[in-house]
Design a protein around this motif. Structure first.
Motif, PDB file in Angstrom:
ATOM      1  N   GLY A  75      -9.149  13.966   7.406  1.00  0.00           N
ATOM      2  CA  GLY A  75      -8.061  13.214   7.981  1.00  0.00           C
ATOM      3  C   GLY A  75      -7.243  12.515   6.910  1.00  0.00           C
ATOM      4  O   GLY A  75      -7.493  12.636   5.715  1.00  0.00           O
ATOM      5  N   ILE A  76      -6.300  11.775   7.354  1.00  0.00           N
ATOM      6  CA  ILE A  76      -5.386  11.020   6.492  1.00  0.00           C
ATOM      7  C   ILE A  76      -5.926   9.608   6.293  1.00  0.00           C
ATOM      8  O   ILE A  76      -6.510   9.027   7.198  1.00  0.00           O
ATOM      9  N   VAL A  77      -5.707   9.070   5.105  1.00  0.00           N
ATOM     10  CA  VAL A  77      -6.133   7.701   4.799  1.00  0.00           C
ATOM     11  C   VAL A  77      -4.919   6.920   4.299  1.00  0.00           C
ATOM     12  O   VAL A  77      -4.197   7.372   3.419  1.00  0.00           O
ATOM     13  N   TYR A  78      -4.703   5.746   4.897  1.00  0.00           N
ATOM     14  CA  TYR A  78      -3.663   4.809   4.446  1.00  0.00           C
ATOM     15  C   TYR A  78      -4.355   3.580   3.890  1.00  0.00           C
ATOM     16  O   TYR A  78      -5.248   3.031   4.528  1.00  0.00           O
ATOM     17  N   ARG A  79      -3.924   3.141   2.729  1.00  0.00           N
ATOM     18  CA  ARG A  79      -4.470   1.906   2.144  1.00  0.00           C
ATOM     19  C   ARG A  79      -3.318   0.954   1.897  1.00  0.00           C
ATOM     20  O   ARG A  79      -2.338   1.313   1.249  1.00  0.00           O
ATOM     21  N   ILE A  80      -3.446  -0.254   2.408  1.00  0.00           N
ATOM     22  CA  ILE A  80      -2.397  -1.267   2.294  1.00  0.00           C
ATOM     23  C   ILE A  80      -2.993  -2.506   1.646  1.00  0.00           C
ATOM     24  O   ILE A  80      -4.050  -2.992   2.069  1.00  0.00           O
ATOM     25  N   HIS A  81      -2.342  -3.001   0.629  1.00  0.00           N
ATOM     26  CA  HIS A  81      -2.732  -4.263  -0.005  1.00  0.00           C
ATOM     27  C   HIS A  81      -1.743  -5.318   0.464  1.00  0.00           C
ATOM     28  O   HIS A  81      -0.530  -5.124   0.370  1.00  0.00           O
ATOM     29  N   THR A  82      -2.266  -6.421   0.965  1.00  0.00           N
ATOM     30  CA  THR A  82      -1.414  -7.462   1.512  1.00  0.00           C
ATOM     31  C   THR A  82      -2.024  -8.836   1.234  1.00  0.00           C
ATOM     32  O   THR A  82      -3.106  -8.940   0.658  1.00  0.00           O
ATOM     33  N   LEU A  83      -1.336  -9.867   1.653  1.00  0.00           N
ATOM     34  CA  LEU A  83      -1.826 -11.239   1.565  1.00  0.00           C
ATOM     35  C   LEU A  83      -1.917 -11.801   2.974  1.00  0.00           C
ATOM     36  O   LEU A  83      -1.026 -11.574   3.796  1.00  0.00           O
ATOM     37  N   ILE A  84      -2.998 -12.522   3.259  1.00  0.00           N
ATOM     38  CA  ILE A  84      -3.128 -13.219   4.520  1.00  0.00           C
ATOM     39  C   ILE A  84      -3.294 -14.701   4.230  1.00  0.00           C
ATOM     40  O   ILE A  84      -3.571 -15.094   3.099  1.00  0.00           O
ATOM     41  N   GLU A  85      -3.122 -15.508   5.255  1.00  0.00           N
ATOM     42  CA  GLU A  85      -3.303 -16.947   5.094  1.00  0.00           C
ATOM     43  C   GLU A  85      -4.723 -17.304   5.503  1.00  0.00           C
ATOM     44  O   GLU A  85      -5.178 -16.966   6.595  1.00  0.00           O
ATOM     45  N   ARG A  86      -5.423 -17.970   4.589  1.00  0.00           N
ATOM     46  CA  ARG A  86      -6.804 -18.397   4.844  1.00  0.00           C
ATOM     47  C   ARG A  86      -6.923 -19.849   4.442  1.00  0.00           C
ATOM     48  O   ARG A  86      -6.795 -20.196   3.270  1.00  0.00           O
ATOM     49  N   ASN A  87      -7.151 -20.714   5.426  1.00  0.00           N
ATOM     50  CA  ASN A  87      -7.253 -22.150   5.164  1.00  0.00           C
ATOM     51  C   ASN A  87      -6.076 -22.630   4.326  1.00  0.00           C
ATOM     52  O   ASN A  87      -6.234 -23.325   3.327  1.00  0.00           O
ATOM     53  N   ASN A  88      -4.868 -22.215   4.711  1.00  0.00           N
ATOM     54  CA  ASN A  88      -3.592 -22.598   4.080  1.00  0.00           C
ATOM     55  C   ASN A  88      -3.425 -22.070   2.663  1.00  0.00           C
ATOM     56  O   ASN A  88      -2.625 -22.595   1.905  1.00  0.00           O
ATOM     57  N   GLU A  89      -4.170 -21.047   2.292  1.00  0.00           N
ATOM     58  CA  GLU A  89      -4.014 -20.402   0.989  1.00  0.00           C
ATOM     59  C   GLU A  89      -3.755 -18.921   1.200  1.00  0.00           C
ATOM     60  O   GLU A  89      -4.239 -18.334   2.161  1.00  0.00           O
ATOM     61  N   LYS A  90      -3.007 -18.310   0.293  1.00  0.00           N
ATOM     62  CA  LYS A  90      -2.772 -16.871   0.336  1.00  0.00           C
ATOM     63  C   LYS A  90      -4.000 -16.154  -0.215  1.00  0.00           C
ATOM     64  O   LYS A  90      -4.505 -16.502  -1.279  1.00  0.00           O
ATOM     65  N   THR A  91      -4.483 -15.169   0.519  1.00  0.00           N
ATOM     66  CA  THR A  91      -5.687 -14.443   0.162  1.00  0.00           C
ATOM     67  C   THR A  91      -5.400 -12.945   0.133  1.00  0.00           C
ATOM     68  O   THR A  91      -4.910 -12.403   1.121  1.00  0.00           O
ATOM     69  N   PRO A  92      -5.709 -12.246  -0.971  1.00  0.00           N
ATOM     70  CA  PRO A  92      -5.484 -10.803  -1.014  1.00  0.00           C
ATOM     71  C   PRO A  92      -6.451 -10.060  -0.088  1.00  0.00           C
ATOM     72  O   PRO A  92      -7.614 -10.457   0.055  1.00  0.00           O
ATOM     73  N   LEU A  93      -5.935  -9.017   0.526  1.00  0.00           N
ATOM     74  CA  LEU A  93      -6.710  -8.236   1.477  1.00  0.00           C
ATOM     75  C   LEU A  93      -6.321  -6.771   1.340  1.00  0.00           C
ATOM     76  O   LEU A  93      -5.146  -6.456   1.188  1.00  0.00           O
ATOM     77  N   ALA A  94      -7.299  -5.885   1.382  1.00  0.00           N
ATOM     78  CA  ALA A  94      -7.041  -4.440   1.371  1.00  0.00           C
ATOM     79  C   ALA A  94      -7.442  -3.880   2.732  1.00  0.00           C
ATOM     80  O   ALA A  94      -8.586  -4.046   3.169  1.00  0.00           O
ATOM     81  N   LEU A  95      -6.483  -3.267   3.408  1.00  0.00           N
ATOM     82  CA  LEU A  95      -6.718  -2.618   4.697  1.00  0.00           C
ATOM     83  C   LEU A  95      -6.695  -1.114   4.470  1.00  0.00           C
ATOM     84  O   LEU A  95      -5.761  -0.594   3.861  1.00  0.00           O
ATOM     85  N   THR A  96      -7.716  -0.416   4.958  1.00  0.00           N
ATOM     86  CA  THR A  96      -7.748   1.042   4.857  1.00  0.00           C
ATOM     87  C   THR A  96      -7.880   1.613   6.259  1.00  0.00           C
ATOM     88  O   THR A  96      -8.799   1.243   7.002  1.00  0.00           O
TER      89      THR A  96
END
Length: 104
Positions: A1-22
């Motif tokens: 199948g196909i794989v998409y990987r997205i790197h983003t920032l989320i808010e965690r306890n009022n701080e920006k946190t890097p997150l990788a979604l696959t």
């Protein structure tokens, strides 16, 4: 199948946190929701699992039509709040949230 990987920032306890979604897209997509993997060096394994479960539950609730873009936007527009054994996942600018309680 196909794989998409997205790197983003989320808010965690009022701080920006890097997150990788696959997103792992199977041949039956969109009739079968994509599998989701989440990693972050700033979140615990449990917190990543809670967030993954939230996205999977959302995917299962959507109609069987293309949804990866919607799930990606949801992943980018969340805020995490932690209190004791609870993880609360808020959608940014909305009052709704999902609460996960640790069973460890």
């Amino acid at each position: 199948g196909i794989v998409y990987r997205i790197h983003t920032l989320i808010e965690r306890n009022n701080e920006k946190t890097p997150l990788a979604l696959t997103f792992h897209i199977c041949p039956d997509y969109p009739h079968t929701p994509p599998d989701v993997s989440i990693t972050s060096s700033h979140l615990s394994r449990k917190q990543c699992q809670d967030l993954r479960q939230h996205l999977l539950d959302t995917a299962r609730s959507l109609p069987p039509e293309p949804m990866v873009h919607d799930l990606m936007l949801l992943g980018q527009n969340i805020k995490l709040r932690f209190s004791g054994d609870q993880t609360r996942i808020y959608r940014r600018n909305l009052d709704c949230f999902t609460t996960f309680r640790s069973h460890e």
